[in-house]
Each structure stands twice: as structure tokens, then as C-alpha cells.
Design an enzyme around this catalytic site. Structure first.
Site, mmCIF file in Angstrom:
data_model
loop_
_atom_site.group_PDB
_atom_site.id
_atom_site.type_symbol
_atom_site.label_atom_id
_atom_site.label_comp_id
_atom_site.label_asym_id
_atom_site.label_seq_id
_atom_site.Cartn_x
_atom_site.Cartn_y
_atom_site.Cartn_z
ATOM 1 N N ASP A 32 -71.701 -11.722 44.568
ATOM 2 C CA ASP A 32 -70.998 -10.572 44.004
ATOM 3 C C ASP A 32 -71.516 -9.345 44.766
ATOM 4 O OD1 ASP A 32 -70.359 -8.289 42.625
ATOM 5 O OD2 ASP A 32 -71.050 -8.999 40.671
ATOM 6 N N CYS A 81 -72.868 -3.040 31.403
ATOM 7 C CA CYS A 81 -72.295 -4.392 31.453
ATOM 8 C C CYS A 81 -73.325 -5.435 31.888
ATOM 9 C CB CYS A 81 -71.071 -4.478 32.379
ATOM 10 S SG CYS A 81 -69.737 -3.415 31.902
ATOM 11 N N LYS A 136 -65.074 0.998 44.408
ATOM 12 C CA LYS A 136 -66.474 1.396 44.521
ATOM 13 C C LYS A 136 -66.813 1.776 45.956
ATOM 14 C CE LYS A 136 -67.930 -1.689 40.797
ATOM 15 N NZ LYS A 136 -68.319 -0.834 39.665
ATOM 16 N N HIS A 181 -73.976 -8.729 36.451
ATOM 17 C CA HIS A 181 -72.969 -7.974 35.703
ATOM 18 C C HIS A 181 -72.216 -8.991 34.835
ATOM 19 C CE1 HIS A 181 -69.180 -5.712 35.194
ATOM 20 N NE2 HIS A 181 -69.847 -4.636 35.550
ATOM 21 N N GLN A 199 -71.726 -3.964 44.582
ATOM 22 C CA GLN A 199 -72.605 -2.807 44.783
ATOM 23 C C GLN A 199 -73.243 -2.797 46.173
ATOM 24 O OE1 GLN A 199 -72.794 -0.321 42.805
ATOM 25 N NE2 GLN A 199 -71.850 -1.161 40.973
#
Ligand SMILES: Cc1ncc(COP(=O)(O)O)c(C=O)c1O
Lengths: 141, 409
Positions: free
Chosen positions: B203, B367, B229, B126, B206
Site C-alpha cells: 500500500d 483510520c 494524495k 490503514h 503515503q
């Protein structure tokens, strides 16, 4: 025809559709009918950036009238772009500057002019007005 | 039928927004990867906090402040347990994943990155795990190296190994790709990096909403994710960092709360986690995040993962019946994301028609422009699922997609 009467014509054209799907079909058709811009004109300088879809806009003076050619990579955007060109192209810079674009709202597609859609349309209108202002200033001086 | 499916109506009733309509049609929300919806348990916790408990934290002598401080610190402990961190002071509250990555890029980068050093990221990142590194690399004279992927959207681990060298100062990759859904072999990546004592930032924006994450088992040095999220409020995120590394790197922002003693000559800094939390934090956000984690725990993260697996399999099976659909990203390991294109139809057009039919998807580059460039596409249509979605919603999505295709062809 004046800009206003073209807008009225478009609103009239759409008034026969009461279903949103038919309206979209009509926009998609208008998009398909709009001649694609030649690759030589799809210059970086003619690109109106939208985050979602892109619009190309080319402007030229023909006599006292400002003439636009435009294109988009998304067909719905291209359809709306074609309506915009049909409305504004071939008028004097002053007429374009003074025009109030009410037809998008009146045919019930206001959401496409929302800046949050980022489809390039709003920036395209801004750019059209800027061109008109530029040529108007030139003529005036 | 699983217990979960029997309870689906009850679960859906927890999310008030799921019963609203758009353009007169029932909302089918398939944009969960951008942001998930919130259950009443979270919404009510936040209202209750503002109605009954609000005050500033870590600085009051009065009862309310002590109570709010306690609630906020409980939230930190809940996060700690949820991701298996060793200490609660290894949990830093941030504004989100982006903010967490910027914190590490700046603080770690200013301390450890020098001329000629290298930072490794991947093609799947991202923008928020690319741009902060680019900025600090530029400032420090370091270089960004990129792990390539194959056509399926999987990282090429052999290539990654070749990128590792004495110049590598940190590796930053995502756990799950937001654009394709690829689940990356981060355990292997971390193990390889550790062999050379190179720290790794994951990261996890997700991943945490969809699967069990244990930072000690992973042995990563940093792990970042966002509350919004994972069914929690916006404006809160988490940076997990190993205690030693967090102590080694300097503060990111200066201000209240992060100090030990301030004089005009010299300021000394507070201990972890406060050293990285300058100013009044998003107190309601932290407390709301705790409610979201409690909610996820109640449903069970394994149940969430299983339900979403079933939804993804079903959606994949249904969408691949449509001949003109091309899936982008076909990794063996995938989570909750279906990214696709149809013939040469622009994603924006499909998204617009789906929207009119009540189906919310995301279109565009998500993104991840370098990733889209890798596939030579302008973007995709992305449907992303959460456990509260149903197979019948997927049926509506598929028939809406067919209608869109016929209108746009
Ligand atoms: C993989 C990934 N990383 C980082 C982010 C950024 O998260 P936030 O916008 O919450 O800071 C996102 C969100 O879109 C994401 O999907």
C-alpha cells in the site's frame, strides 16, 4: 426558567466576548466546571459516538422533569455539552421536544453543530430528543 | 540556499488554494497526508479536457473518442514510467488505493485463499489494508496474521519472519505509515516473502507522493496508491500488478469494456488492463493524474523528498522544544508526518484551536484504530507536510500550538 430564557441568558453571557479566543476560554471553563460523570454511568449504552470525541449522556425522570448528566473526553466538547445540559435538563419531555436550540448559532459556534465535525454533539442532541420522546410517550400512555 | 527554496514562492503560486484564508487568517495546510492540494497545471488540464476533448473512450469511431482514448492511455504510460513498471498494461486504473486493495483481496482471495490459509498484514495498516482482507478471510475461512511493532512504531522484522509459513498466501503492508510516517523496510519484507514464493502487496498511498518508487526494483507483486494524495484529482487510483499474476486472477467487476465476447451462455474476458476496468472510467481523473505526475517530474521527486525531509526535521526540532509534547512514532526512517499528543489534552481540542488559528491538521485515529489501540491512545494530532509548505508556516504552527496548549491546560 424556561428553555428559551436560559438560551437568552447564555447568549447574553457570551455577548461580552468579541474575540473568538475569549469565547473558547469561556467554553473551556464551562467544561471544567461541569462535574465529571461517575464511571458507573459511563456505560456503553450511555455513549454517544462521535468519530473525533465521545460524549456520554445519562437521562432520568425526576417527577415530571427529565434530568440529564453528561460528559465528554474532549474539553471543548464537554464545555458545549455543559451548555446543552444547562439549557435542557430539568424540563418536561414536552418542553424539550418543542425546544429550538438557537443559542449555539447565536453565540457564533455553529460550526460545532456541523455533522462533519463528528464530535458527538449532534448525536447527543438527537439522543436527548429521543429520550424526551420516549418519556413523553410513556407519560402519555 | 537550494534552488528549490529560492523557487518556493513560484511553486506556491502554482497552488491557488494556498493563498486563501480561513477565519480571516492565512491558511496553513498541514493535512497533506489526508489529501494534497492541486496545482493549476492539474486544474487547467481537467477544465481543458471537459471544454475541448471529452467523449467516451475505447468505443467510438469518431475523432473525439479516439483523441480522449489516446490521452487516457498516455496517462497510463506516464504512470508506468513514473513507477518503473515493465508494461503499461500492468497499470490498472481504480477509484483509489482502497478500491485497488479491494480488487486484489477479492480477485486474488477468491482464487487462492482456502480454509486454514493465512494473510499477513501489519499493525501499522490503514483500515483499507485491513478490512478488505478481513472480509475475504472470513468468506474463505482464512486467517489474518499481524506483524507487531516496537514503541518507536517500527515493524518487528524478526517477528514477521516467524509468521511466514506454508499457510501464508499473501503479505500486504504499507510502504509508509499514514498515522506515524514510518518508512517500512519493504525491500526486506519482499525479499523474505519471495524466498517462499509468497506474493506481496504494497500500500503505497503515503509513499508515492514523497519519494521515488520503482516497482521492478522492489520486485513487489502489487502496488496500490491514490492520485489525490499526489497532487492529482480525487476518484482515481492505481493498482500496479505483475502481468503474470494479473493474468492468473479473475476479473473483479463485470460490465462494459472488460469483456471479449458476451453471450448468455458464456462470456470471455478482455486482455489486461481492460479486464479489470469495467465500465466508463474516470477519464478526466486519469488525464488529471498525468498532469500531476508531469508536475512532480518537473519539480523532481528527489527535490520533493529533500525539501520535505528538511521540513520534517525542522518541525521535529521545534516541536520537541515544547516540553509537554509527546511524539507518537519515532522511527529512524520517517516521511512527512508528525504525530503527537500533548499531556492529557484531547487531540480534538488541539485541532479545534489550531483550526481557528488557520492551521489545518488532522486529529483522531487516522483510520488506524488497531495501531492506536497498540499505543493505548484514542488518537493523535497529525501535521503532515508537502513540498509547498515552508519553515515559516511551521513557525506559525508551533506558536499556534503553544497558544492552544496554554488555553487548554
Ligand atoms: C496508507 C494509506 N492507505 C490507504 C489509504 C486509502 O486511500 P483512499 O482513501 O484514497 O482510497 C490511505 C488514505 O488515507 C492511506 O494513508
Amino acid at each position: 426558567m424556561t428553555i428559551q430564557s436560559i438560551q437568552e441568558e447564555i447568549v447574553e453571557e457570551f455577548s461580552i466576548f468579541d474575540d473568538w479566543m475569549d469565547k473558547y476560554e469561556h467554553i473551556i471553563e464551562s467544561g471544567k466546571e461541569l462535574e465529571s460523570m461517575s464511571d458507573e454511568l459511563k456505560l456503553e449504552s450511555n455513549l454517544v459516538k462521535g468519530c473525533q470525541s465521545q460524549v456520554w449522556l445519562h437521562a432520568e425522570m425526576e417527577g415530571t422533569k427529565l434530568v440529564f448528566q453528561a460528559d465528554s473526553d474532549a474539553i471543548i466538547t464537554k464545555g458545549l455539552v455543559s451548555l446543552m445540559v444547562r439549557t435542557l435538563s430539568g424540563h418536561t419531555p414536552k418542553e424539550i421536544l418543542d425546544a429550538e436550540l438557537s443559542f449555539v448559532d447565536e453565540i457564533g459556534l455553529k460550526e460545532h453543530l456541523s455533522p462533519t465535525r463528528s464530535n458527538g454533539l449532534v448525536s447527543m442532541i438527537k439522543k436527548i430528543k429521543l429520550y424526551a420522546l420516549g418519556f413523553q410517550t410513556k407519560i402519555g400512555s | 540556499m537550494t534552488n528549490f527554496q529560492q523557487n518556493i514562492n513560484k511553486i506556491r503560486a502554482d497552488f491557488p488554494i494556498l493563498s486563501r484564508k480561513v477565519y480571516g487568517k492565512p491558511l496553513i495546510y498541514l493535512d497533506n497526508a489526508a489529501s494534497s492540494q492541486k496545482p493549476s497545471q492539474v486544474i487547467d488540464t481537467i477544465s481543458h479536457y471537459y471544454e475541448n476533448e471529452h467523449s467516451n473512450i475505447h468505443r467510438g469511431v469518431h475523432h473525439l473518442s479516439a483523441e480522449a482514448t489516446k490521452r487516457y492511455e498516455e496517462a497510463r504510460k506516464t504512470v508506468q514510467r513514473f513507477i518503473g513498471a515493465e508494461h503499461s498494461h500492468e497499470i490498472i486504473f481504480t477509484k483509489g488505493t482502497t478500491d485497488a486493495i479491494n480488487l486484489v483481496a477479492n480477485s486474488f482471495g477468491n482464487k487462492f485463499l482456502n480454509e486454514g490459509d493465512e494473510v499477513i498484514v501489519s499493525t501499522l495498516e490503514h483500515h483499507s489494508n485491513i478490512v478488505p482482507w478481513q472480509m475475504i478471510c472470513e468468506a474463505r475461512g482464512a486467517m489474518l496474521k499481524v506483524i507487531p511493532i516496537n514503541e518507536a512504531g517500527e515493524l518487528l522484522i524478526d517477528e514477521f519472519k516467524l509468521l511466514l509459513s506454508d499457510k501464508t498466501k499473501i503479505v500486504a503492508v504499507n510502504h509508509v505509515s499514514n498515522a506515524l510516517g514510518t518508512i517500512n523496510p519493504i525491500k526486506e519484507i519482499i525479499t523474505e516473502a519471495k524466498r517462499r514464493d509468497i506474493p506481496v502487496l504494497i500500500d503505497g498511498a503515503q509513499a508515492v507522493p514523497h519519494m521515488k518508487v520503482d516497482v521492478q526494483e522492489l520486485d513487489c507483486d502489487f502496488y496500490a496508491f491514490s492520485s489525490h494524495k499526489m497532487f492529482g484529482p480525487t476518484g482515481v487510483g492505481i493498482l500496479y500488478g505483475k502481468e503474470k499474476l494479473l493474468n492468473d486472477i479473475p476479473p473483479y467487476q463485470g460490465g462494459g469494456d472488460m469483456i471479449d465476447k458476451v453471450t448468455f451462455e458464456k462470456t470471455t474476458y478482455n486482455d489486461l488492463p481492460h479486464k479489470f476496468e469495467a465500465g466508463t472510467p474516470n477519464i478526466a481523473g486519469g488525464i488529471g493524474l498525468k498532469a500531476a505526475i508531469d508536475y512532480m517530474n518537473e519539480i523532481g521527486v528527489e527535490n520533493i523528498a529533500a525539501a520535505e525531509r528538511e521540513l520534517l526535521d525542522y518541525a521535529t526540532q521545534e516541536i520537541t522544544q515544547i516540553e509537554s509534547v509527546r511524539l507518537i512514532g519515532t522511527a529512524k526512517e520517517e516521511a512527512s508526518v508528525l504525530s503527537f499528543l500533548v499531556k492529557d489534552i484531547h487531540p480534538y481540542d488541539i485541532g479545534t484551536i489550531l483550526d481557528r488559528l488557520g492551521v489545518a491538521v488532522r486529529t483522531g485515529h487516522h483510520c488506524t484504530e488497531p495501531l492506536m489501540d497498540r499505543f493505548k491512545i484514542p488518537g493523535t494530532v497529525r501535521a503532515s507536510f508537502a513540498f509547498y509548505n515552508t519553515k515559516s508556516e511551521i513557525d506559525v504552527f508551533i506558536s499556534a500550538l503553544k497558544k492552544a496548549i496554554s488555553m487548554l491546560s
